[in-house]
Every structure is written in C-alpha cells, then in structure tokens.
Design a protein around this motif. Structure first.
Motif: not given
Length: 183
Positions: A8-11, A149-150, A159-160
């Motif tokens: 995400t942008l937050r990540g 990042h989660d 995820m990958a």
C-alpha cells in the motif's frame, strides 16, 4: 506498482521512514553477538503470514527457528493466501499454528527478527524480552528493506513478493548465524 512492491502507499511511506530510523539508531534494535545466536525467532503482528513463512523457510534451511505474533490468538491457522503463496515457493504452511507473544518462551541464544520498526519498539518495551537481541528481518533482504509491510488482506502479487523477500533474508541469515544451524 506500489501495490505489487510495497502493499500500500502506507507500506511505502513506512519503508521510507524506516531507513532514517535505522540509520539514526531510533529503531530499538539491539545487536546480537553472532557467536551466541542459536535460534532465530521471527516476529510479526499475527504470526499467520510473514513470521509464519520465515519460520517454515528457516526450518527447511536447517535452522533452529520459532515465531510468534504480537497480537494474535495462539492456535490460529496461517492465512490462506499466505499458504498458497508459500506453496508456490515450495514451502508448506498448512500445519502452521500461530503463537501469541504471551505464549512465547524465550531461550538463551534467541535472536528476535521483526518485520517493522514499531514491532522492535514493542519488543524493547516488554520486560521479558527487552534484553534479547533484536533486529529487523529486512536488514537481510536484498536490497535491504527494513520495513516488510504486512501482506494480510492485500494483493496476491504483494503477498508473493513479500514472501520471496523473506525467503532471501532467511538464506542470508543462515550464513550470518551459523550457530543457529541444527547439528
């Protein structure tokens, strides 16, 4: 591009902030003595994606490993998209069960490896864990990404990507901490 590489942008923002925190000594890291590390302990929020995968990858690489989550329910299964992404990378997360921080039993020789700076701060504040060495797992990725990042609930491509990065870090940890190898 942001969703695939940073979640995400937050990540992306947290990654950008993690570099100065690390370089200025504000990350709450505590350097290990590599000769004393006998077990790698992976830490994330829920212990169902990142730390779960790192634990399985480390064990498969012949390392003593454990994992736990800072806010989870002990016994919770791995996140299905993490299981699928891990399987694509040749790892089986189907038997993984989460362990909550309160159920983690520290051992001499543990090195705590967190995914985010804020997790290091939480570990440093815990009276049971504050004296243990702790680092960001992302220090061992290539290139170095101190914030992993989660991926929970995010794009399958991220995820990958996240799990691939963790896999690289585990391979590099095996070289850095030979005392964690199973004999």
């Amino acid at each position: 591009m942001i969703r695939r590489h940073f979640g995400t942008l937050r990540g992306l923002a947290r990654l950008a902030l993690s570099y100065p925190q690390l370089l200025l000594g504000l990350s709450a890291s505590r350097r290990p003595d590599p000769r004393r590390v006998t077990r790698l302990v992976f830490v994330c929020q829920g212990n169902i994606c990142r730390s779960a995968f790192a634990d399985v990858a480390a064990r498969r690489a012949g390392l003593r490993a454990a994992s736990f989550g800072l806010s989870t329910t002990t016994g919770r299964a791995a996140h299905p998209p993490a299981i699928a992404a891990a399987q694509d990378l040749g790892h089986d997360l189907s038997d993984h069960r989460a362990i909550d921080l309160s159920d983690y039993v520290p051992e001499p020789g543990d090195l705590l490896l967190a995914m985010e700076v804020r997790q290091l701060h939480r570990l440093a504040a815990d009276p049971r864990l504050r004296d243990l060495p702790r680092q960001l797992l992302g220090r061992w990725t290539w290139p170095m990404l101190p914030h992993l990042h989660d991926p929970y609930g995010l794009d399958d491509r991220y995820m990958a990507q996240c799990l691939r990065r963790i896999g690289v870090a585990v391979e590099r940890l095996a070289i850095s901490f030979p005392g964690a190898r199973l004999s």
